[in-house]
Design a protein around this motif. Structure first.
Motif, PDB file in Angstrom:
ATOM      1  N   VAL A   1       0.839  -1.205   0.000  1.00  0.00           N
ATOM      2  CA  VAL A   1       0.000   0.000   0.000  1.00  0.00           C
ATOM      3  C   VAL A   1       0.869   1.247   0.000  1.00  0.00           C
ATOM      4  N   GLY A   2       1.959   1.208   0.769  1.00  0.00           N
ATOM      5  CA  GLY A   2       2.853   2.352   0.796  1.00  0.00           C
ATOM      6  C   GLY A   2       3.444   2.658  -0.565  1.00  0.00           C
ATOM      7  N   ALA A   3       3.891   1.613  -1.277  1.00  0.00           N
ATOM      8  CA  ALA A   3       4.476   1.826  -2.606  1.00  0.00           C
ATOM      9  C   ALA A   3       3.444   2.384  -3.576  1.00  0.00           C
ATOM     10  N   VAL A   4       2.222   1.856  -3.515  1.00  0.00           N
ATOM     11  CA  VAL A   4       1.172   2.342  -4.415  1.00  0.00           C
ATOM     12  C   VAL A   4       0.823   3.793  -4.105  1.00  0.00           C
ATOM     13  N   LEU A   5       0.679   4.114  -2.826  1.00  0.00           N
ATOM     14  CA  LEU A   5       0.325   5.478  -2.442  1.00  0.00           C
ATOM     15  C   LEU A   5       1.423   6.469  -2.815  1.00  0.00           C
ATOM     16  N   VAL A   6       2.658   6.114  -2.490  1.00  0.00           N
ATOM     17  CA  VAL A   6       3.771   7.037  -2.759  1.00  0.00           C
ATOM     18  C   VAL A   6       3.910   7.312  -4.240  1.00  0.00           C
ATOM     19  N   THR A   7       3.882   6.265  -5.064  1.00  0.00           N
ATOM     20  CA  THR A   7       4.058   6.482  -6.503  1.00  0.00           C
ATOM     21  C   THR A   7       2.863   7.216  -7.115  1.00  0.00           C
ATOM     22  N   SER A   8       1.675   6.923  -6.615  1.00  0.00           N
ATOM     23  CA  SER A   8       0.484   7.601  -7.158  1.00  0.00           C
ATOM     24  C   SER A   8       0.472   9.077  -6.796  1.00  0.00           C
ATOM     25  N   VAL A   9       0.901   9.391  -5.570  1.00  0.00           N
ATOM     26  CA  VAL A   9       0.879  10.782  -5.120  1.00  0.00           C
ATOM     27  C   VAL A   9       2.051  11.571  -5.698  1.00  0.00           C
ATOM     28  N   LEU A  10       3.264  11.012  -5.615  1.00  0.00           N
ATOM     29  CA  LEU A  10       4.436  11.746  -6.094  1.00  0.00           C
ATOM     30  C   LEU A  10       4.405  11.982  -7.597  1.00  0.00           C
ATOM     31  N   SER A  11       3.792  11.079  -8.319  1.00  0.00           N
ATOM     32  CA  SER A  11       3.687  11.278  -9.771  1.00  0.00           C
ATOM     33  C   SER A  11       2.683  12.365 -10.117  1.00  0.00           C
ATOM     34  N   GLY A  12       1.814  12.699  -9.148  1.00  0.00           N
ATOM     35  CA  GLY A  12       0.773  13.687  -9.416  1.00  0.00           C
ATOM     36  C   GLY A  12      -0.402  13.124 -10.185  1.00  0.00           C
ATOM     37  N   LEU A  13      -0.411  11.806 -10.400  1.00  0.00           N
ATOM     38  CA  LEU A  13      -1.459  11.189 -11.215  1.00  0.00           C
ATOM     39  C   LEU A  13      -2.594  10.613 -10.379  1.00  0.00           C
ATOM     40  N   GLY A  14      -2.369  10.459  -9.075  1.00  0.00           N
ATOM     41  CA  GLY A  14      -3.416   9.891  -8.234  1.00  0.00           C
ATOM     42  C   GLY A  14      -3.758   8.478  -8.658  1.00  0.00           C
ATOM     43  N   PHE A  15      -5.051   8.158  -8.588  1.00  0.00           N
ATOM     44  CA  PHE A  15      -5.496   6.794  -8.906  1.00  0.00           C
ATOM     45  C   PHE A  15      -6.298   6.745 -10.202  1.00  0.00           C
ATOM     46  N   GLY A  16      -6.030   7.686 -11.082  1.00  0.00           N
ATOM     47  CA  GLY A  16      -6.702   7.660 -12.379  1.00  0.00           C
ATOM     48  C   GLY A  16      -6.373   6.424 -13.188  1.00  0.00           C
ATOM     49  N   TRP A  17      -5.222   5.802 -12.871  1.00  0.00           N
ATOM     50  CA  TRP A  17      -4.830   4.606 -13.623  1.00  0.00           C
ATOM     51  C   TRP A  17      -5.785   3.451 -13.392  1.00  0.00           C
ATOM     52  N   VAL A  18      -6.494   3.452 -12.268  1.00  0.00           N
ATOM     53  CA  VAL A  18      -7.453   2.382 -12.010  1.00  0.00           C
ATOM     54  C   VAL A  18      -8.591   2.455 -13.028  1.00  0.00           C
ATOM     55  N   ARG A  19      -9.023   3.672 -13.354  1.00  0.00           N
ATOM     56  CA  ARG A  19     -10.079   3.814 -14.380  1.00  0.00           C
ATOM     57  C   ARG A  19      -9.598   3.327 -15.736  1.00  0.00           C
ATOM     58  N   GLY A  20      -8.321   3.547 -16.015  1.00  0.00           N
ATOM     59  CA  GLY A  20      -7.785   3.130 -17.309  1.00  0.00           C
ATOM     60  C   GLY A  20      -7.843   1.635 -17.533  1.00  0.00           C
TER      61      GLY A  20
END
Length: 486
Positions: A310-329
């Motif tokens: 969860v930490g890796a997913v949160l950090v990469t999603s937040v630091l990239s500035g992309l959030g969780f939009g990739w889940v919709r993709g």
């Protein structure tokens, strides 16, 4: 003691010498196949200016078409034959690594082959690098200058990959500058993923109690690896490297909080490259639990691994500035309908049957949804049976086999299948399976499904392919039912 026999004898020395000659022959036959495939790539690979949406017949009519298709067929047959001949194991681990590297070299320097996905990666990286959210718009709306190289079906589709891969694609764009440099950088990233997988295979093979020489040969020397993961630069290579690394850490450090956090972080990075890796996570939890697998240890140790993920997913999603939009993709990954996916093939057959009686059942989305529900149930059953088996056997091989079967179920029941998807379960089955034919043979068949320019033969064999796949599925189910009844 048996005395060594003379050359050509049937004694031990003669047998060893014959095996050595056979292995050497397989090495150079496969190398010849890789070279011929590289020639096919230069003649008619997925080049930036190649025509899109062509068929085998139209390729044949081009000036280099006959030579391209002949080289593709001959090269694939040679590479497949050499790999198949040693499916029970290479002479040694070192021999397997050296041979796989030799076969990879010609394909490392050929134009993209087997699909045009690498151009989609490049445009998605360009989109992010220029301040546009690749999960909000397709590469066409983003204004990618290389749009003409992208297959039409993916031009208006948001990126279906996680933020880590989008960052890697943007890095490739920054390092490469132009399109050619970006493709080279993406291929280097794919090779780095394969190297990571190669580093992890011996440790996993020892933990699972299988010969490393066989695991390395099956996982790294196959034609799907050379054509699709190296020449095609598919991001599956990066996902596999991170997945195997995370699984190895969990297997080696059961019950150790820091190791479990690291294993979870590596698996989280794999998920944020390609979400398919998530099906392995529950089995990695079992690998990381301290023996003898009480429920309390399962919750405690599984919590550490889940925290790392969860930490890796949160950090990469937040630091990239992309959030969780990739889940919709992810919802767009099934836009392509091909009979190589068993649920899609069954849906096609139902629709064909409905058309015969004047109906239009629109069965494909319904059967795909049913298959995904079935997949969820299968994964739960596999995990529970793995846990129960571990409490009796305490063997890492049980965990790796459970993860491998989870990937098999994912490939079989997913809405779409592309040839390189077969590399997911292949890497783990190479570490566990006692018999190889049942999973090596489908990988061999998948090697012939794509042409060098990216044309997918499944698109031009829709009806016969759907009927054949449905018949095969029914045959397998009937045989399984009879065996269970006996």
């Amino acid at each position: 003691m048996t005395a060594p026999g003379p050359p050509g004898s049937s004694g031990p020395a003669g047998s060893v010498r014959a095996d050595s000659l056979a292995a050497s022959g397989a090495r150079y036959v496969g190398l010849a196949g890789a070279v011929v495939l590289a020639v096919a790539g230069y003649l008619g690979g997925a080049l930036p200016d190649a025509p899109l949406g062509v068929t085998p017949a139209s390729i044949w009519r081009t000036p280099d078409g006959p030579a391209t298709l002949t080289c593709w067929l001959v090269g694939t047959a040679l590479l497949v034959g050499a790999w198949w001949s040693l499916r029970d194991g290479a002479p040694s681990t070192r021999w397997a690594y050296v041979t796989a590297s030799l076969w990879a070299l010609p394909l490392l320097f050929t134009p993209p082959m087997g699909s045009r996905d690498v151009y989609s990666y490049a445009c998605q990286g360009w989109t992010y690098a220029h301040g546009v959210d690749p999960y909000a718009v397709g590469v066409a709306a983003a204004g990618c200058p290389w749009l003409d190289t992208v297959a039409p079906i993916w031009r208006d589709t948001p990126a279906p990959y996680g933020p880590v891969f989008v960052l890697l694609a943007a890095l490739a764009v920054g390092l490469g500058g132009g399109l050619t440099g970006t493709i080279v950088a993406l291929r280097v990233i794919a090779v780095a993923g394969l190297l990571l997988a190669a580093l992890c295979l011996p440790g996993l093979a020892r933990a699972a109690g299988v010969p490393t020489r066989r695991a390395a040969w099956l996982a790294l020397a196959g034609p799907l690896v050379g054509v699709h993961l190296i020449a095609g630069a598919h991001n599956d290579a990066v996902m596999l490297g991170l997945l195997l690394c995370g699984l190895l850490v969990a297997v080696r450090r059961p019950g150790w909080p820091a190791g479990l956090l690291l294993a979870g972080a590596l698996l989280g990075l794999a998920v944020t490259v390609k979400a398919t890796a998530v099906v392995v996570v529950p089995f990695a939890v079992l690998a990381g639990v301290r023996r003898p697998y009480p429920v309390r240890a399962l919750v405690r140790d599984g919590g550490w691994l889940a925290g790392g993920l969860v930490g890796a997913v949160l950090v990469t999603s937040v630091l990239s500035g992309l959030g969780f939009g990739w889940v919709r993709g992810l919802t767009h990954s099934g836009d392509s309908e091909q009979w190589t996916s068993p649920p899609t093939a069954v849906g096609f057959v139902v629709d064909y049957a409905g058309a015969l009686v004047g109906r239009d059942p629109q069965a494909v989305p319904v059967i795909r949804a049913v298959a995904l529900l079935l997949l969820a149930g299968v994964l739960v059953v596999l995990w529970y049976r793995t846990w129960r088996a571990l409490r009796r056997l305490n063997d890492a091989r049980v965990v790796v086999r459970g993860a491998a079967l989870a990937l098999v179920a994912t490939v079989v029941l997913s809405p779409v299948f592309h040839p390189w998807y077969a590399t997911w379960p292949l890497a783990l089955l190479a570490l566990t399976a006692l018999r190889t034919t049942w999973f090596v043979l489908p990988a061999v068949a998948a090697a012939f499904l794509a042409l060098p320019d990216g044309t997918n033969l499944a698109r031009v064999t829709k009806a016969p392919g759907a009927l054949a796949m449905t018949a095969l599925l029914l045959t397998v189910l009937l045989r399984a039912a009879r065996r269970r009844h006996r």
